[in-house]
Design a protein around this motif. Structure first.
Motif, PDB file in Angstrom:
ATOM      1  N   VAL A 152     -17.430 -18.400  58.615  1.00 30.52           N
ATOM      2  CA  VAL A 152     -17.400 -17.285  58.015  1.00 30.52           C
ATOM      3  C   VAL A 152     -18.213 -17.094  56.557  1.00 30.52           C
ATOM      4  CG1 VAL A 152     -15.369 -16.575  58.946  1.00 30.52           C
ATOM      5  CG2 VAL A 152     -15.058 -17.235  56.574  1.00 30.52           C
ATOM      6  N   ALA A 153     -18.705 -17.940  56.070  1.00 31.69           N
ATOM      7  CA  ALA A 153     -19.454 -18.036  54.831  1.00 31.69           C
ATOM      8  C   ALA A 153     -20.842 -17.072  55.259  1.00 31.69           C
ATOM      9  CB  ALA A 153     -19.747 -19.283  54.499  1.00 31.69           C
ATOM     10  N   VAL A 154     -21.021 -16.450  54.241  1.00 31.96           N
ATOM     11  CA  VAL A 154     -22.446 -15.651  54.352  1.00 31.96           C
ATOM     12  C   VAL A 154     -23.469 -16.027  53.616  1.00 31.96           C
ATOM     13  CG1 VAL A 154     -20.999 -13.572  55.247  1.00 31.96           C
ATOM     14  CG2 VAL A 154     -21.474 -13.947  52.515  1.00 31.96           C
ATOM     15  N   GLN A 155     -23.428 -17.063  52.848  1.00 32.12           N
ATOM     16  CA  GLN A 155     -24.407 -17.535  51.942  1.00 32.12           C
ATOM     17  C   GLN A 155     -25.245 -18.884  52.177  1.00 32.12           C
ATOM     18  OE1 GLN A 155     -22.610 -16.935  48.074  1.00 32.12           O
ATOM     19  NE2 GLN A 155     -23.851 -15.202  47.567  1.00 32.12           N
ATOM     20  N   GLU A 156     -25.465 -18.682  53.551  1.00 29.88           N
ATOM     21  CA  GLU A 156     -26.215 -19.905  53.999  1.00 29.88           C
ATOM     22  C   GLU A 156     -25.588 -21.153  53.868  1.00 29.88           C
ATOM     23  OE1 GLU A 156     -30.800 -18.194  53.174  1.00 29.88           O
ATOM     24  OE2 GLU A 156     -30.214 -20.379  53.063  1.00 29.88           O
ATOM     25  N   LEU A 157     -24.282 -21.108  53.890  1.00 33.17           N
ATOM     26  CA  LEU A 157     -23.332 -22.576  54.001  1.00 33.17           C
ATOM     27  C   LEU A 157     -23.598 -23.217  52.539  1.00 33.17           C
ATOM     28  CD1 LEU A 157     -23.715 -23.864  57.529  1.00 33.17           C
ATOM     29  CD2 LEU A 157     -22.314 -22.271  56.708  1.00 33.17           C
ATOM     30  N   ARG A 158     -23.865 -22.220  51.570  1.00 33.10           N
ATOM     31  CA  ARG A 158     -24.513 -22.962  50.386  1.00 33.10           C
ATOM     32  C   ARG A 158     -23.543 -22.868  49.044  1.00 33.10           C
ATOM     33  NH1 ARG A 158     -28.626 -26.760  50.545  1.00 33.10           N
ATOM     34  NH2 ARG A 158     -28.961 -26.254  48.442  1.00 33.10           N
ATOM     35  N   PHE A 159     -22.275 -23.344  49.324  1.00 32.97           N
ATOM     36  CA  PHE A 159     -21.411 -23.281  48.386  1.00 32.97           C
ATOM     37  C   PHE A 159     -22.103 -24.318  47.399  1.00 32.97           C
ATOM     38  CE2 PHE A 159     -16.550 -22.468  48.049  1.00 32.97           C
ATOM     39  CZ  PHE A 159     -16.558 -22.201  46.657  1.00 32.97           C
ATOM     40  N   GLY A 160     -22.806 -25.171  47.648  1.00 31.63           N
ATOM     41  CA  GLY A 160     -23.437 -25.855  46.729  1.00 31.63           C
ATOM     42  C   GLY A 160     -23.399 -27.362  47.368  1.00 31.63           C
ATOM     43  N   ASP A 161     -23.362 -27.251  48.901  1.00 29.98           N
ATOM     44  CA  ASP A 161     -23.370 -28.618  49.704  1.00 29.98           C
ATOM     45  C   ASP A 161     -22.099 -29.262  49.328  1.00 29.98           C
ATOM     46  OD1 ASP A 161     -24.407 -31.034  47.886  1.00 29.98           O
ATOM     47  OD2 ASP A 161     -25.275 -29.383  47.153  1.00 29.98           O
ATOM     48  N   ASN A 162     -21.018 -28.657  48.887  1.00 32.38           N
ATOM     49  CA  ASN A 162     -19.644 -29.347  48.499  1.00 32.38           C
ATOM     50  C   ASN A 162     -19.816 -29.852  47.333  1.00 32.38           C
ATOM     51  OD1 ASN A 162     -18.901 -28.184  50.652  1.00 32.38           O
ATOM     52  ND2 ASN A 162     -17.786 -29.906  51.848  1.00 32.38           N
ATOM     53  N   ASP A 163     -20.892 -30.271  46.563  1.00 35.85           N
ATOM     54  CA  ASP A 163     -20.972 -30.784  45.324  1.00 35.85           C
ATOM     55  C   ASP A 163     -20.123 -29.847  44.446  1.00 35.85           C
ATOM     56  OD1 ASP A 163     -21.964 -33.441  45.872  1.00 35.85           O
ATOM     57  OD2 ASP A 163     -23.877 -32.614  45.890  1.00 35.85           O
ATOM     58  N   THR A 164     -20.819 -28.529  44.330  1.00 39.46           N
ATOM     59  CA  THR A 164     -20.519 -27.451  43.603  1.00 39.46           C
ATOM     60  C   THR A 164     -18.893 -27.028  43.825  1.00 39.46           C
ATOM     61  OG1 THR A 164     -22.655 -26.520  43.241  1.00 39.46           O
ATOM     62  CG2 THR A 164     -20.729 -24.959  42.899  1.00 39.46           C
ATOM     63  N   LEU A 165     -18.573 -27.010  45.556  1.00 42.95           N
ATOM     64  CA  LEU A 165     -17.281 -26.669  45.691  1.00 42.95           C
ATOM     65  C   LEU A 165     -16.208 -27.573  45.184  1.00 42.95           C
ATOM     66  CD1 LEU A 165     -15.116 -25.529  47.727  1.00 42.95           C
ATOM     67  CD2 LEU A 165     -15.924 -26.800  49.469  1.00 42.95           C
ATOM     68  N   SER A 166     -16.503 -28.959  45.072  1.00 43.50           N
ATOM     69  CA  SER A 166     -15.729 -30.050  44.556  1.00 43.50           C
ATOM     70  C   SER A 166     -15.402 -29.773  43.054  1.00 43.50           C
ATOM     71  CB  SER A 166     -16.149 -31.323  44.816  1.00 43.50           C
ATOM     72  OG  SER A 166     -17.466 -31.718  44.224  1.00 43.50           O
ATOM     73  N   ALA A 167     -16.398 -29.333  42.433  1.00 39.30           N
ATOM     74  CA  ALA A 167     -16.561 -29.163  41.110  1.00 39.30           C
ATOM     75  C   ALA A 167     -15.499 -27.806  40.620  1.00 39.30           C
ATOM     76  CB  ALA A 167     -17.763 -28.961  40.413  1.00 39.30           C
ATOM     77  N   GLN A 168     -15.622 -26.864  41.549  1.00 41.72           N
ATOM     78  CA  GLN A 168     -14.894 -25.839  41.372  1.00 41.72           C
ATOM     79  C   GLN A 168     -13.339 -26.102  41.837  1.00 41.72           C
ATOM     80  OE1 GLN A 168     -17.000 -22.598  43.481  1.00 41.72           O
ATOM     81  NE2 GLN A 168     -18.294 -22.393  41.659  1.00 41.72           N
ATOM     82  N   VAL A 169     -13.081 -26.774  42.738  1.00 44.66           N
ATOM     83  CA  VAL A 169     -11.796 -27.326  43.174  1.00 44.66           C
ATOM     84  C   VAL A 169     -11.151 -28.212  41.904  1.00 44.66           C
ATOM     85  CG1 VAL A 169     -10.454 -28.814  44.507  1.00 44.66           C
ATOM     86  CG2 VAL A 169     -12.035 -27.265  45.507  1.00 44.66           C
ATOM     87  N   ALA A 170     -11.884 -29.079  41.484  1.00 45.95           N
ATOM     88  CA  ALA A 170     -11.468 -29.734  40.284  1.00 45.95           C
ATOM     89  C   ALA A 170     -11.378 -28.905  38.755  1.00 45.95           C
ATOM     90  CB  ALA A 170     -12.537 -30.578  39.928  1.00 45.95           C
TER      91      ALA A 170
END
Length: 459
Positions: A152-170
């Motif tokens: 359902v992501a609308v920004q080209e699956l670019r949360f940050g290729d999960n590097d940024t996602l992991s930083a935001q989860v941390a």
């Protein structure tokens, strides 16, 4: 550095480490055969078991849904269309979680699936709900396995290729460590695949002064690279988390690094980590960027001031009022993030202009504050103001300035919430002008003391 007790640890009644491990697609997918690397996944899960057995709390951020989807459907290359990638993510995610469930269950651990999007963390209430959910999962002893909700992501699956996602989860769970597992063993001074003289960089205390090669890009199955890892490092370290880049070929190195081994590249957290609302700002999706001159950078980074149009030299992207934007220096290097009070079209009209010019430009009266300092989150360290009065003296002066003085016609008070300086007397002045007046009226009464830094008025 002594850390402030975190909300999550307080809720868990524990002082054990909270560790986030990000596993990239290149670590999970065998690039030669295009199949899931079960041996690598199993070794990583065994490391998770070892950390869990020592009482630590572990969260996995896993890429690979699209890659596993390609494998399940027999595709030999990763598609480029968004709809195709989203469909493959839907196919792959269920199989990826099945592997995690089977392996972790065989090791005596329970796991839970958590799917997030940028908008989930951008909304403050959803952000807090997500933090509460993670806290309860950790309290139950489960291992959360996190991925972006690619379907359902609308920004080209670019949360940050999960590097940024992991930083935001941390950042969300107030983690002590974030391990980015990748196909290289460290950050190098040059690309080690091209330059045999390249040397690893094992410790980074100030990311702003880092000189390293970031030319390595993601594989055909992944979307990451070293640049996204440095972005993740800025976010995580600003939130007080130690980030480590290490190789997925030796997952046992995580335990060794925690025991003091000199492996991978360790990014040390900032001394003054962001908390509360400013920590949340790191999770808000960035819609554009504002570039500024050296004077504006100094005012924001070192003097903790708000951003005004006069220091803006460039606007990149399209954004609306209250969207998050990157704040960059004149070279385009990001050093902060903030919520803009104006949209990109208005900022373009206002850039480089003084506040007095804005009513004629915009057609309405405004104080011209592009981003209030309360809505700014610094990603890089600033000046510590060692030349200002020591803490006790500074606090007393700030109290005197905030509390007023019998020699003044008005009774001033500094409002730390909205940045305004209010007065109970007849005089009404903007915050910056009032700050200057207060300094001139009060500091002269204390000979021998250097001027009070402007940001102390709102401490």
């Amino acid at each position: 550095m002594k850390r402030v007790p975190s909300y999550v640890k307080a809720a868990l009644h524990s002082d054990k480490l909270i560790i986030v491990i990000k596993i990239g697609t290149s670590s999970l997918i065998n690039e030669q055969y295009g199949t899931l690397n079960l041996s690598s996944l199993s070794r990583i899960c065994e490391v998770v078991r070892e950390l869990h057995s020592k009482g630590h709390y572990v969260i996995i951020v896993s890429s690979g849904a699209v890659g596993v989807g390609c494998q399940r459907l027999g595709l030999t290359s990763r598609p480029t269309k968004i709809a195709q990638k989203q469909a493959l993510a839907a196919v792959g995610q269920v199989h990826l979680m099945r592997y995690y469930e089977d392996i972790l269950n065989a090791l005596g651990l329970r796991c839970a699936q958590v799917l997030l999007t940028l908008d989930n963390l951008a909304d403050r209430s959803q952000y807090i709900n997500a933090r509460n959910t993670f806290t309860e999962l950790l309290a139950y002893g489960a291992i959360p396995v996190v991925n972006e909700n690619d379907t359902v992501a609308v920004q080209e699956l670019r949360f940050g290729d999960n590097d940024t996602l992991s930083a935001q989860v941390a950042t969300l769970v107030e983690a002590d460590y974030l391990f980015l597992m990748t196909d290289v063993d460290a950050l190098y001074t040059a690309n080690p695949k091209l330059d045999p003289s390249a040397t690893p960089i094992h410790e980074v205390e100030d990311i702003s002064s880092l000189t390293a090669d970031t030319s390595t890009a993601g594989t055909q199955w992944g979307t990451g690279g070293m640049v996204t890892k440095l972005t993740a490092a800025r976010i995580a370290t600003a939130a007080g988390c130690c980030l480590v880049i290490c190789t997925s070929q030796k997952p046992e190195g995580i335990v060794e690094i925690l025991n003091g081994a000199r492996q991978g590249t360790k990014f040390f957290p900032l001394q003054n980590a962001l908390k509360g609302r400013k920590r949340w700002l790191l999770a808000v999706p960035v819609r554009g960027s504002i570039w500024m001159d050296d004077g504006a950078v100094h005012a924001i980074r070192d003097r903790h001031k708000s951003l005004f149009p006069v220091g803006v030299i460039k606007v990149v992207g399209e954004f609306s009022a209250q969207d998050a934007v990157s704040l960059c220096d004149a070279s385009g290097h990001e050093f902060a993030r903030g919520l803009s009070n104006f949209d990109s079209k208005e900022v373009n009209l206002m850039k480089g202009r003084h506040t007095n010019d804005l009513p004629d430009i915009l057609g309405y009266h405004t104080e011209g504050e592009l981003i209030h300092r309360g809505n700014l989150a610094l990603l890089l360290p600033g000046d510590d103001h060692d030349d200002w009065p020591k803490k006790g003296v500074r606090e007393k002066l700030a109290q005197r300035l905030a509390g007023g003085d019998s020699r003044n016609s008005g009774d001033y008070s500094a409002d730390g919430h909205n940045g305004a300086v209010s007065t109970k007397g007849p005089l009404q002045v903007p915050a910056v002008a009032a700050a200057e007046q207060l300094q001139q009226q009060h500091i002269h009464a204390s000979p021998g003391l250097p001027p009070l830094p402007p940001h102390a008025l709102h401490s």
